[in-house]
Design a protein around this motif. Structure first.
Motif, PDB file in Angstrom:
ATOM      1  N   ILE A   1       0.841  -1.209   0.000  1.00  0.00           N
ATOM      2  CA  ILE A   1       0.000   0.000   0.000  1.00  0.00           C
ATOM      3  C   ILE A   1       0.867   1.246   0.000  1.00  0.00           C
ATOM      4  CG2 ILE A   1      -1.645   1.349   1.380  1.00  0.00           C
ATOM      5  CD1 ILE A   1      -2.986  -0.885  -0.186  1.00  0.00           C
ATOM      6  N   ASP A   2       1.961   1.236   0.748  1.00  0.00           N
ATOM      7  CA  ASP A   2       2.860   2.389   0.770  1.00  0.00           C
ATOM      8  C   ASP A   2       3.412   2.666  -0.630  1.00  0.00           C
ATOM      9  OD1 ASP A   2       4.508   4.452   2.103  1.00  0.00           O
ATOM     10  OD2 ASP A   2       6.159   3.111   1.546  1.00  0.00           O
ATOM     11  N   ILE A   3       3.831   1.629  -1.322  1.00  0.00           N
ATOM     12  CA  ILE A   3       4.364   1.803  -2.673  1.00  0.00           C
ATOM     13  C   ILE A   3       3.288   2.336  -3.612  1.00  0.00           C
ATOM     14  CG2 ILE A   3       5.277   0.585  -4.700  1.00  0.00           C
ATOM     15  CD1 ILE A   3       6.672  -1.336  -2.653  1.00  0.00           C
ATOM     16  N   LEU A   4       2.112   1.712  -3.592  1.00  0.00           N
ATOM     17  CA  LEU A   4       1.031   2.125  -4.486  1.00  0.00           C
ATOM     18  C   LEU A   4       0.513   3.522  -4.153  1.00  0.00           C
ATOM     19  CD1 LEU A   4      -0.907  -1.256  -4.773  1.00  0.00           C
ATOM     20  CD2 LEU A   4       0.512  -0.164  -6.528  1.00  0.00           C
ATOM     21  N   SER A   5       0.590   3.914  -2.895  1.00  0.00           N
ATOM     22  CA  SER A   5       0.124   5.241  -2.479  1.00  0.00           C
ATOM     23  C   SER A   5       1.054   6.345  -2.929  1.00  0.00           C
ATOM     24  CB  SER A   5       0.001   5.310  -0.950  1.00  0.00           C
ATOM     25  OG  SER A   5      -0.966   4.422  -0.498  1.00  0.00           O
ATOM     26  N   ASP A   6       2.300   5.995  -3.188  1.00  0.00           N
ATOM     27  CA  ASP A   6       3.316   6.995  -3.518  1.00  0.00           C
ATOM     28  C   ASP A   6       3.585   7.035  -5.023  1.00  0.00           C
ATOM     29  OD1 ASP A   6       5.144   9.002  -2.910  1.00  0.00           O
ATOM     30  OD2 ASP A   6       6.798   7.580  -2.669  1.00  0.00           O
ATOM     31  N   THR A   7       2.507   6.958  -5.801  1.00  0.00           N
ATOM     32  CA  THR A   7       2.633   6.998  -7.253  1.00  0.00           C
ATOM     33  C   THR A   7       1.762   8.114  -7.809  1.00  0.00           C
ATOM     34  OG1 THR A   7       0.774   5.515  -7.687  1.00  0.00           O
ATOM     35  CG2 THR A   7       2.936   4.487  -7.330  1.00  0.00           C
TER      36      THR A   7
END
Length: 151
Positions: free
Chosen positions: A54-60
């Motif tokens: 979720i952290d990775i996907l949120s930072d796009t």
């Protein structure tokens, strides 16, 4: 009074135009919750912890602002914690998607992505998630697709 309650006030047309704008504002986010579930599903083979994913996907660039506030709670639910309080129920989201599809038809416009998201929200409601927050959609989709799956 609206100036005290709202961050932004826009006059968009005659009586009823605000309801159309509300549908237009909600539509991309509702479609996003379904798309997020699909993104999480294809990430299953990566075996990443939910909070990291979720952290990775949120930072796009593709993540909506809502992920800043809701991403952590989605990760917690993916990790097995209970869903938090409902801010915008699946059934209310389904109603907005159905209204958008019907309005599109009334102006001779097709909304295929919205219609597809509507079908997914209808299924989630049929699966008992009508009162759950719309952010339950990515979790529901991921779990529904991971039943019986191996990685």
């Amino acid at each position: 009074m609206l100036e005290q309650l709202c961050r932004r006030i826009e006059h968009v047309g005659e009586l009823g135009a605000g309801a159309t704008m509300k549908l237009a504002v909600n539509l991309p986010l509702l479609v996003y919750w379904q798309a997020l579930g699909e993104a999480l599903t294809i990430c299953k083979p990566l075996n990443l912890p939910a909070d990291r994913l979720i952290d990775i996907l949120s930072d796009t660039a593709g993540a909506p602002t809502a992920m800043k506030g809701r991403g952590a709670s989605i990760a917690k639910v993916l990790g097995g914690e209970p869903m938090g309080p409902t801010a915008f129920a699946v059934s209310a989201a389904k109603k907005d998607l159905a209204t958008a599809v019907a309005f599109g038809q009334s102006i001779h416009a097709t909304l295929p992505v919205t219609a597809s998201a509507l079908a997914c929200f209808e299924q989630a409601e049929a699966d008992g998630l009508g009162d759950a927050d719309a952010t339950a959609m990515p979790v529901h989709w991921t779990r529904k697709n991971n039943k019986g799956a191996t990685s």
